[in-house]
Design a protein around this motif. Structure first.
Motif, PDB file in Angstrom:
ATOM      1  N   ARG A  40      52.408  45.754  38.970  1.00 38.57           N
ATOM      2  CA  ARG A  40      51.577  44.984  38.790  1.00 38.57           C
ATOM      3  C   ARG A  40      50.787  44.486  38.376  1.00 38.57           C
ATOM      4  O   ARG A  40      52.011  43.687  37.331  1.00 38.57           O
ATOM      5  N   THR A  69      41.442  48.933  37.057  1.00 41.03           N
ATOM      6  CA  THR A  69      42.371  48.146  36.707  1.00 41.03           C
ATOM      7  C   THR A  69      41.533  46.962  35.940  1.00 41.03           C
ATOM      8  O   THR A  69      42.364  46.854  34.310  1.00 41.03           O
ATOM      9  N   TYR A  82      41.717  34.993  37.480  1.00 41.50           N
ATOM     10  CA  TYR A  82      41.826  36.754  38.766  1.00 41.50           C
ATOM     11  C   TYR A  82      40.727  37.205  38.830  1.00 41.50           C
ATOM     12  O   TYR A  82      40.940  37.287  40.186  1.00 41.50           O
ATOM     13  N   HIS A  85      39.032  37.721  42.789  1.00 44.19           N
ATOM     14  CA  HIS A  85      39.992  39.127  43.536  1.00 44.19           C
ATOM     15  C   HIS A  85      39.271  40.072  42.998  1.00 44.19           C
ATOM     16  O   HIS A  85      38.893  41.104  43.427  1.00 44.19           O
ATOM     17  N   PRO A  91      46.892  43.048  43.933  1.00 43.35           N
ATOM     18  CA  PRO A  91      46.792  42.049  45.160  1.00 43.35           C
ATOM     19  C   PRO A  91      48.301  41.111  46.078  1.00 43.35           C
ATOM     20  O   PRO A  91      49.289  41.647  45.128  1.00 43.35           O
ATOM     21  N   ALA A  92      48.597  40.272  46.536  1.00 39.98           N
ATOM     22  CA  ALA A  92      50.079  39.918  46.943  1.00 39.98           C
ATOM     23  C   ALA A  92      50.141  38.860  46.237  1.00 39.98           C
ATOM     24  O   ALA A  92      49.844  37.776  45.105  1.00 39.98           O
ATOM     25  N   SER A 129      42.744  49.546  42.525  1.00 42.63           N
ATOM     26  CA  SER A 129      43.351  49.337  44.356  1.00 42.63           C
ATOM     27  C   SER A 129      44.358  49.131  43.841  1.00 42.63           C
ATOM     28  O   SER A 129      44.987  48.764  42.649  1.00 42.63           O
TER      29      SER A 129
END
Length: 682
Positions: free
Chosen positions: A156, A114, A103, A107, A315-316, A312
């Motif tokens: 998330r 995060t 991950y 990213h 992500p998708a 942030s």
């Protein structure tokens, strides 16, 4: 394109793709799989025990921990357990974003909020383990064992802590006193006390987590999650060769300065400063100065609340965790099934899951024994005979029945000497039936072919051994009649011996038998000596040695009695029965309060009928036929409650009051005995 069926392993409702490996660790390989009912992807961990025998105990250890694992959103969810293809299999949730390092790489750069969110979730999982009613030490916290999942029900990405192969469940209250000394886990994350082989507590997990956090804050510089102190970034290899825990230990022994794990920079934000201070309180040499997992979580939770607004966007999400193209057709409502399957576990759901696994020890033993039987049928049977036995096995049979008749019939078919015929009797030999009272003969014949009134006239008579069937000796007499006898009721007819010599020998044997009988009594639990050479030596003149006895060395058993020569008849937990020299046996005092689990070998107490009936009526479980089980061994099928235990005895399964049961051996001891037979190991 459909998968090659030879590459697909069926484990209950799950199918495992043996061509798709997700990862590999020191204790197993993880493959991709699918739930055939919901079409949801799963992961299946294989622990191959044939290559390394110690993996068998490792697998059982992990499964026992997983059974006690409290449900939590940041702990991986375990779905099922199986034994197949010489391996234990653990089916668990599939984490669709892989390991935490994957991950971070995919990213990068990862914002501070995060990172703190992930740290907070890992700490939450640790708190849940450490503060559970039966506390658990993970003992192998490292980035590889921290997964990331992101499905349709998550706002998330979610952290999932996994791989409990080295975890340890406290056998007693360890709030303050529970200590361990076994070194376990990845070397880079071991604490100083583990390197020193000192006693340690749950705080070794906190130390390891501090080093994981160190790798997380340094990832943007190093591109790795390896814990490296300031000034060592150019030489990660040196840090790996000399782990931080070892550096701290050497500094303490030599009176040097403890290594500095973090360095405050002028441009550090207040939040980064707090994070570095936290790491220093976690990965600290002195245990008494180390934070608890609760202190770690509280600090991170407060820190995250102040910075989560700067986090942030996530992500998708990866594609739905449904079956891939080429797999069987998706069932209607599969998306709904995904959401249901991966919803956060409620206490009720966790309780239901644990109830569903309460018989897991019995199930694994039965699968292992079934595979042993299947292998031997394939090896020793041919054609229709083989197919008939395989079909009978497929229809299912109780575990105890499998153990009782696992390969004795096969050995008899092949004309081999039967392992359970521990006496020296052979076909064609002349034997004499001992002259005892009819009452005693009836008792001795129980479970050995039974008693018929007509047999009374053959007490003291001689005949020829015509067949050895399981644990029974069949004898033919001069009038052509054949009867099955308990070997203890027979003695070989030797050459002519003077009456005085015979009397002296019988007198010595009787005296020895009385002495042994004072020490070993029926239903005593014993441990058999493990040294093969010692057993071979001491068995001379005491029933002798047979090669198959090696499967019973070191295991426990139940005393069935003492024969006329003073040798002890022991029924081992693998259901082998042998005559042993009493010098090879150690009495084991049973723990009346031992916690029972599915797969444990137990002895049903032979209590007074009315006392036993009263106990059974307390739990609403009484049947007069249960009395036949008193004084017999059995296997726990499931633990229904503290006082209600379902036990398989012979061909019956009864629910007994806990007070009626004595633990003979734990399920892992029985599994070890079965696997020794399967792999022909000693």
């Amino acid at each position: 394109m459909s998968q090659d069926p030879t590459c697909v392993l069926r484990l209950g409702q799950y199918e495992v793709n043996l061509m798709k490996k997700l990862g590999q660790g020191g204790f197993g390989v993880v493959f991709a799989g699918v739930d055939t009912r919901s079409r949801i992807k799963v992961a299946a961990k294989q622990i191959d025990i044939k290559r390394k025998e110690r993996h068998g105990s490792t697998a059982l250890s992990e499964i026992k921990v997983l059974q006690k694992l409290p449900s939590h959103q940041n702990l991986i969810r375990f779905l099922d357990y199986h034994f197949s293809q010489d391996s234990f299999w653990i089916v668990m949730d599939f984490c669709n974003m892989g390991e935490m390092k994957e991950y971070f790489v995919a990213h990068a750069p990862i914002d501070l909020a995060t990172k703190v969110d992930f740290m907070r979730q890992i700490a939450a999982a640790l708190v849940h383990l450490h503060e559970a009613p039966q506390q658990i030490i993970h003992r192998d916290l490292k980035p590889n064992n921290i997964m990331v999942s992101y499905i349709s029900t998550d706002d998330r990405p979610m952290i999932k802590v996994t791989d409990f192969g080295l975890a340890k469940v406290a056998e007693e209250d360890m709030t303050k006193t529970f200590l361990l000394s076994t070194v376990a886990g990845a070397v880079c994350y071991l604490s100083p006390e583990e390197f020193a082989r000192q006693k340690y507590t749950v705080l070794v997990d906190v130390f390891a987590l501090g080093l994981v956090f160190l790798g997380m804050i340094n990832f943007d510089v190093l591109g790795e999650l390896i814990p490296v102190p300031p000034g060592s970034q150019d030489s990660m290899l040196a840090t790996m060769l000399m782990p931080i825990g070892m550096q701290m230990l050497q500094a303490a022994i030599g009176g040097g300065i403890q290594p500095k794990l973090v360095q405050h920079e002028p441009d550090d934000s207040p939040e980064v400063t707090q994070l570095k201070d936290l790491i220093q309180h976690m990965a600290v040499y002195k245990v008494e100065e180390r934070f608890t997992s609760r202190q770690v979580y509280d600090t991170l939770d407060k820190l995250y609340e102040g910075i989560k607004h700067s986090q942030s966007p996530p992500p998708a999400r990866p594609p739905d965790q449904l079956a891939e193209a080429g797999s069987p057709r998706q069932e209607p409502g599969a998306r709904a099934a995904e959401a249901a399957a991966h919803a956060q576990d409620s206490p009720e759901r966790g309780a239901a899951q644990r109830d569903g696994h309460r018989d897991i020890g019995y199930k694994l033993l039965k699968e292992a024994m079934g595979q042993l039987l299947r292998d031997r049928i394939q090896d020793r049977r041919r054609g229709r005979e083989r197919d008939k036995h395989l079909r009978a096995l497929d229809r299912g049979m109780p575990l105890l029945e499998m153990l009782l008749g696992h390969d004795e019939r096969d050995d008899q078919q092949e004309g081999k000497e039967n392992e359970t015929n521990e006496s020296e009797f052979k076909e064609g030999e002349t034997v004499q039936v001992v002259k005892v009272s009819v009452t005693r003969a009836v008792g001795m014949q129980e479970n050995y072919g039974g008693w018929h009134n007509e047999m009374a006239q053959y007490l003291g008579k001689t005949g020829k051994v015509v067949e050895l069937v399981l644990h029974v000796v069949k004898v033919k007499f001069e009038d052509g009649k054949k009867w099955s006898f308990n070997p203890a009721m027979l003695k070989k007819v030797q050459g002519e011996v003077s009456p005085s010599s015979r009397r002296d020998k019988n007198k010595r044997s009787a005296m020895r038998a009385r002495q042994v009988a004072c020490h070993f009594k029926r239903m005593d639990i014993v441990q058999i000596a493990e040294d093969e050479e010692l057993v071979k030596t001491l068995q001379k003149g005491h029933g002798g040695w047979k090669d198959k006895m090696k499967h019973s060395l070191g295991v426990k058993g139940i005393v069935h009695g003492v024969d006329r020569d003073g040798d002890v008849v022991v029924e081992c937990i693998n259901q082998d029965k042998w005559y042993f020299n009493p010098e090879l046996l150690i009495k084991v005092e049973p723990d009346e309060n031992a916690e029972l689990a599915a797969g444990d070998v137990v002895l049903v107490k032979d209590l007074d009928f009315e006392v036993a009936k009263t106990l059974q009526e307390e739990i609403g479980e009484w049947n007069i036929a249960m009395a036949e089980s008193f004084g017999r061994g059995g296997i726990v099928k499931s633990v229904l409650s503290e006082n209600k235990i379902r036990v398989e005895v012979s061909r019956d399964a009864w629910i007994f009051h806990r007070a009626l049961l004595i633990q003979v051996a734990k399920s892992d001891e029985l599994m070890h005995a079965i696997l020794r037979k399967k792999f022909r190991r000693t």
